[in-house]
Design an enzyme around this catalytic site. Structure first.
Site, mmCIF file in Angstrom:
data_model
loop_
_atom_site.group_PDB
_atom_site.id
_atom_site.type_symbol
_atom_site.label_atom_id
_atom_site.label_comp_id
_atom_site.label_asym_id
_atom_site.label_seq_id
_atom_site.Cartn_x
_atom_site.Cartn_y
_atom_site.Cartn_z
ATOM 1 N N ARG A 118 -35.029 -22.379 13.249
ATOM 2 C CA ARG A 118 -35.389 -21.025 13.676
ATOM 3 C C ARG A 118 -34.986 -20.768 15.127
ATOM 4 O O ARG A 118 -34.907 -19.622 15.544
ATOM 5 C CB ARG A 118 -36.911 -20.819 13.524
ATOM 6 C CG ARG A 118 -37.380 -20.893 12.084
ATOM 7 C CD ARG A 118 -38.889 -20.876 11.999
ATOM 8 N NE ARG A 118 -39.450 -19.612 12.417
ATOM 9 C CZ ARG A 118 -39.599 -18.549 11.639
ATOM 10 N NH1 ARG A 118 -39.215 -18.608 10.387
ATOM 11 N NH2 ARG A 118 -40.141 -17.444 12.096
ATOM 12 N N LYS A 175 -18.913 -14.913 14.068
ATOM 13 C CA LYS A 175 -19.073 -16.363 13.873
ATOM 14 C C LYS A 175 -18.554 -17.111 15.102
ATOM 15 O O LYS A 175 -19.182 -18.050 15.580
ATOM 16 C CB LYS A 175 -18.303 -16.842 12.626
ATOM 17 C CG LYS A 175 -18.942 -16.516 11.314
ATOM 18 C CD LYS A 175 -20.086 -17.402 10.952
ATOM 19 C CE LYS A 175 -21.434 -16.807 10.818
ATOM 20 N NZ LYS A 175 -21.885 -15.535 10.786
ATOM 21 N N CYS A 218 -39.670 -19.115 17.284
ATOM 22 C CA CYS A 218 -40.949 -19.802 17.220
ATOM 23 C C CYS A 218 -41.256 -20.298 15.805
ATOM 24 O O CYS A 218 -41.176 -19.542 14.845
ATOM 25 C CB CYS A 218 -42.108 -18.943 17.706
ATOM 26 S SG CYS A 218 -41.996 -18.494 19.430
ATOM 27 N N GLU A 275 -20.864 -16.619 18.195
ATOM 28 C CA GLU A 275 -22.177 -17.269 18.184
ATOM 29 C C GLU A 275 -22.096 -18.788 18.205
ATOM 30 O O GLU A 275 -22.956 -19.433 18.797
ATOM 31 C CB GLU A 275 -23.088 -16.745 17.070
ATOM 32 C CG GLU A 275 -22.715 -17.060 15.658
ATOM 33 C CD GLU A 275 -23.736 -16.493 14.659
ATOM 34 O OE1 GLU A 275 -23.355 -16.288 13.517
ATOM 35 O OE2 GLU A 275 -24.910 -16.271 15.020
ATOM 36 N N HIS A 335 -5.153 2.969 18.924
ATOM 37 C CA HIS A 335 -6.030 3.873 19.669
ATOM 38 C C HIS A 335 -6.704 3.159 20.836
ATOM 39 O O HIS A 335 -7.679 3.662 21.382
ATOM 40 C CB HIS A 335 -7.066 4.492 18.719
ATOM 41 C CG HIS A 335 -6.427 5.238 17.595
ATOM 42 N ND1 HIS A 335 -5.900 6.502 17.742
ATOM 43 C CD2 HIS A 335 -6.170 4.877 16.311
ATOM 44 C CE1 HIS A 335 -5.371 6.892 16.589
ATOM 45 N NE2 HIS A 335 -5.522 5.920 15.707
ATOM 46 N N TRP A 380 -39.627 -20.264 21.286
ATOM 47 C CA TRP A 380 -38.402 -19.597 21.756
ATOM 48 C C TRP A 380 -38.869 -18.654 22.854
ATOM 49 O O TRP A 380 -39.572 -17.676 22.598
ATOM 50 C CB TRP A 380 -37.750 -18.837 20.594
ATOM 51 C CG TRP A 380 -36.393 -18.293 20.889
ATOM 52 C CD1 TRP A 380 -35.204 -18.959 20.767
ATOM 53 C CD2 TRP A 380 -36.065 -16.969 21.344
ATOM 54 N NE1 TRP A 380 -34.167 -18.128 21.118
ATOM 55 C CE2 TRP A 380 -34.658 -16.906 21.479
ATOM 56 C CE3 TRP A 380 -36.813 -15.847 21.653
ATOM 57 C CZ2 TRP A 380 -33.992 -15.771 21.900
ATOM 58 C CZ3 TRP A 380 -36.149 -14.701 22.078
ATOM 59 C CH2 TRP A 380 -34.763 -14.674 22.195
ATOM 60 N N LYS A 398 -32.692 -18.344 14.507
ATOM 61 C CA LYS A 398 -32.285 -18.018 13.139
ATOM 62 C C LYS A 398 -32.938 -16.741 12.661
ATOM 63 O O LYS A 398 -32.325 -15.911 12.023
ATOM 64 C CB LYS A 398 -32.662 -19.187 12.215
ATOM 65 C CG LYS A 398 -32.346 -18.962 10.745
ATOM 66 C CD LYS A 398 -30.865 -18.952 10.511
ATOM 67 C CE LYS A 398 -30.512 -18.763 9.052
ATOM 68 N NZ LYS A 398 -29.078 -18.378 8.928
ATOM 69 N N ASN A 457 -46.591 -16.884 17.722
ATOM 70 C CA ASN A 457 -45.221 -16.412 17.543
ATOM 71 C C ASN A 457 -45.263 -14.899 17.665
ATOM 72 O O ASN A 457 -46.033 -14.247 16.954
ATOM 73 C CB ASN A 457 -44.706 -16.812 16.153
ATOM 74 C CG ASN A 457 -43.380 -16.148 15.819
ATOM 75 O OD1 ASN A 457 -42.641 -15.728 16.700
ATOM 76 N ND2 ASN A 457 -43.080 -16.053 14.533
ATOM 77 N N GLY A 458 -44.462 -14.334 18.564
ATOM 78 C CA GLY A 458 -44.443 -12.877 18.724
ATOM 79 C C GLY A 458 -44.600 -12.507 20.181
ATOM 80 O O GLY A 458 -44.385 -13.333 21.075
ATOM 81 N N GLU A 511 -17.122 -9.982 11.006
ATOM 82 C CA GLU A 511 -17.898 -11.196 10.739
ATOM 83 C C GLU A 511 -17.188 -12.429 11.299
ATOM 84 O O GLU A 511 -17.820 -13.311 11.877
ATOM 85 C CB GLU A 511 -18.131 -11.333 9.223
ATOM 86 C CG GLU A 511 -18.698 -12.661 8.753
ATOM 87 C CD GLU A 511 -20.086 -12.973 9.285
ATOM 88 O OE1 GLU A 511 -20.694 -12.121 9.960
ATOM 89 O OE2 GLU A 511 -20.559 -14.101 9.047
HETATM 90 C C1 AGP Z 1 -25.568 -14.501 11.593
HETATM 91 O O1 AGP Z 1 -24.679 -15.537 11.751
HETATM 92 C C2 AGP Z 1 -26.543 -14.320 12.639
HETATM 93 N N1 AGP Z 1 -27.229 -15.492 12.961
HETATM 94 C C3 AGP Z 1 -27.348 -13.043 12.644
HETATM 95 O O2 AGP Z 1 -26.452 -12.020 12.911
HETATM 96 C C4 AGP Z 1 -28.193 -12.672 11.390
HETATM 97 O O3 AGP Z 1 -27.356 -12.376 10.323
HETATM 98 C C5 AGP Z 1 -29.091 -11.462 11.745
HETATM 99 O O4 AGP Z 1 -29.954 -11.839 12.790
HETATM 100 C C6 AGP Z 1 -29.877 -10.950 10.568
HETATM 101 O O5 AGP Z 1 -30.741 -11.919 10.061
HETATM 102 P P1 AGP Z 1 -31.481 -11.676 8.685
HETATM 103 O O6 AGP Z 1 -30.415 -11.644 7.620
HETATM 104 O O7 AGP Z 1 -32.416 -12.834 8.523
HETATM 105 O O8 AGP Z 1 -32.185 -10.360 8.788
#
Ligand code: AGP
Length: 617
Positions: A27, A490, A2, A493, A509, A75, A612, A102-103, A486
């Protein structure tokens, strides 16, 4: 999640609101809407889908000239992303009030039952609409908008930033904040509200961060803040340290591509003024913490989510190796809802790009309740995390717009290295020569990252070539393990394919059963000079998976003369300290994911279902 914009002033309000919403698009959202007041009448337009749909709706049904309004990107949480559930929501039978939120209003069901019993008709399935009707109802009784607004805010439970305009009070926007972000932009003869400064930074760089449980009364020529109990609250402004152009693509095909390329600068800016040429790290950000207090630290707990938690994992390796303090890394949402052991000598480090991730904020508040000191590593000035922590080490990566975190991660890891060296020095855990050599190596990181980027086409080409892959696995040891996780995140997502990162030693394992003919596996190979003999161990792991049909892409150190014999492709990165190699090795993985997603024709900057900034738990 949002995006919220509010405006009062002489400019064309529709343009200010749409411009602000566009800057908040990153966002994540699935519908958008605005409401303005003109000549004593409230007018609203809203539409599901992207902002272009709302713009088309406004083009088809133009809004009158106005100098006050609110705008929202939603959102979806309660109710599907439809036109009807989009914000704003109107309050009262005469539809004189518009509200955006928002929330999540956790007690919306009981409030809705109360309104339904009185015969209120609801136009949406959202939790939000109850607030609009409640405020409108109270206003009709008292004709005091502030009193109606604050009374309702006191009845809501959960997380909310709420903005309201009412056509009977055409000069004021009211806003409230609890557990969701809200920033004021101070102009001359005009004022702004936004979920973050991106909403208004093209108009003003003077900003005020709204505190928890505060109400804003925003007019063109005045800004007042009050507590939820009506008590006036003083505020301090800050200067936004990046300009609007920093949050534009600047000729790159996507924000993610630009932000990958920004990394040398982001790391250099994060190091700037903090590492002396002699290699000593000086973090003024935590200078209020005495050497004695640092010596008293018995344990560190790092809390973070997603990519930020992988930065935490790398920091753990650095702090334990260099400062010899035990560190555990916890996902914020897991830490908060178990019974962690936290003592006054536990230091909690919260890592967050946005500083608004609700899971991390809740973990921090919980840690503080348990008596811990909290340091934040945060990229966003004035963010809630920064306000609520005992000390903040800002990363200076600039605005990160793409949902997939890239430059924020490498800046967070850099901040973790600096903190580890400060702790090591205070505790005398490293001898002077080793300490300063590490500090000086930090200063070389931006150039080495540039060198990785100069050869990035190899990783991109490999990503494109794997556009049809159904699954990609990632392996690493030591800091290569969080880098592997990581790399997998990537891909998940932005390319929507199955990907997992494993500790290479864990293969036998269980995960090795996943390997079949043709399975792509990307392996982080440590330096051949590595003193812990990890290089031969990882080479053995590669042989084990190749024997079972895996196609291996290795990320290895320049000059590694053996790895080429064991991989289909090798991406070489410059030599650096074993722990600092995390920063260099992760960059080809970012480029691989970007290219693979692009080859599949996906929206790399705004992947499906993701926001975001995750501002709800
Ligand atoms: C990363 O590519 C993601 N979009 C996500 O994991 C992000 O890092 C996580 O939501 C934490 O966000 P922040 O660093 O704003 O707390």
């Amino acid at each position: 999640m949002c995006g919220i914009v509010g405006y009062v002033g002489p400019k064309a309000t529709v343009d200010v609101l749409i411009g602000g919403l566009r800057r908040l698009e990153y966002r994540g959202y699935d519908s958008a809407g605005i409401a303005v007041i003109s000549a004593g009448h409230l007018e609203m337009r809203k539409k599901s889908g992207k902002l272009v749909n709302l713009e088309a709706e406004i083009a088809a049904h133009p809004l009158p000239e106005s100098h006050i309004g609110i705008g929202h990107t939603r959102w979806a949480t309660h109710g599907a992303p439809t036109d009807g559930n989009a914000h704003p929501h109107l309050g009262g039978p005469a539809h004189k009030l518009a509200l955006i939120h928002n929330g999540i209003i956790e007690n919306f069901a009981e409030l809705k039952a109360e309104l339904l019993a009185e015969g209120t008709r609801f136009a949406s399935e959202t939790d939000t609409e109850v607030a609009a009707h409640l405020i409108a109802r109270e206003y009709e009784q008292t004709h005091d908008l502030f009193a109606a607004f604050s009374s309702v805010m006191n009845r809501l439970h959960g997380a909310f930033t709420i903005l309201v305009v009412h056509q009977d009070q055409p000069d004021v926007v009211l806003a409230a904040r609890r557990n969701a972000p809200l920033v004021i932009g101070l102009g001359t003869g005009e004022n702004f509200l936004g979920s973050d400064v991106a909403a208004f930074v093209e108009h003003t760089k003077r900003a005020v961060s709204v505190g928890q449980d505060e109400i804003v009364v925003l007019r063109a020529d005045s800004v007042e803040l009050f507590g939820f109990d009506g008590t006036p609250v003083a505020y301090t402004e800050f200067e936004v340290d990046w300009d609007a152009s920093a949050a534009s693509k600047g000729g790159w095909p996507s924000f993610m591509a630009k932000e990958i390329a920004d990394q040398p600068q982001a790391i250099a800016d994060t190091l700037m003024g903090r590492v002396r040429p002699d290699g000593h790290v000086v973090l003024d950000d935590i200078k209020q913490i005495s050497t004695q207090q640092i010596n008293d630290i018995e344990r560190i707990i790092i809390v973070a989510c997603g990519t930020a938690s992988y930065a935490g994992d790398v920091a753990k390796y650095a702090i334990e190796k260099w400062a010899r303090i035990p560190v555990q890394v916890e996902l914020s949402h897991e830490f908060r809802y178990r019974s962690p052991i936290v003592t006054p000598n536990t230091l909690v480090i919260a890592i967050s790009q946005s500083g608004e991730t609700m899971d991390t904020l809740m973990a921090v508040r919980y840690a503080q309740e348990l008596g811990a000191k909290v340091f934040a590593i945060c990229n966003t000035q004035g963010a809630t995390l920064a306000r609520e922590s005992d000390a903040v080490i800002y990363t200076h990566a600039g605005p990160e717009v793409a949902v997939a975190s890239t430059k924020a991660l490498t800046a967070q890891i850099t901040a973790g290295y600096m903190l580890a060296l400060v702790l090591a020095e205070a505790r005398g855990a490293l001898d002077e020569a080793h300490l300063t050599a590490l500090g000086q190596e930090l200063l070389h990181l931006p150039k080495k990252v540039s060198e990785v980027l100069e050869n990035i086409s190899q990783a991109s080409d490999l990503g494109t070539a794997h556009a049809n892959a159904k699954s990609v696995l990632f392996l690493g040891r030591n800091v290569g393990f969080p880098v592997a996780m990581e790399g997998a995140l990537k891909l998940k997502e932005i390319a929507y394919i199955h990907a997992e990162g494993f500790a290479a030693g864990e293969l036998k394992h269980g995960p090795i059963a996943l390997i079949e003919e043709g399975q792509p596996v990307i392996v982080m190979v440590p330096s051949p000079d590595d003193v812990d003999s990890l290089h031969p161990k990882v080479i053995s792991n590669i042989q084990e998976i190749r024997a079972r049909g895996a196609k291996v892409i290795a990320i290895a150190e320049e000059g590694d003369g053996t790895v080429g014999n064991y991989a289909e492709a090798v991406i070489y990165v410059p030599k650096t300290d074993a722990i600092m190699a995390a920063v260099l090795c992760v960059i080809p993985l970012q480029a691989f994911a970007l290219a693979l997603s692009t080859a599949k024709g996906l929206d790399v900057d705004q992947p499906r279902n993701l926001a975001k900034s995750v501002t709800v738990e």
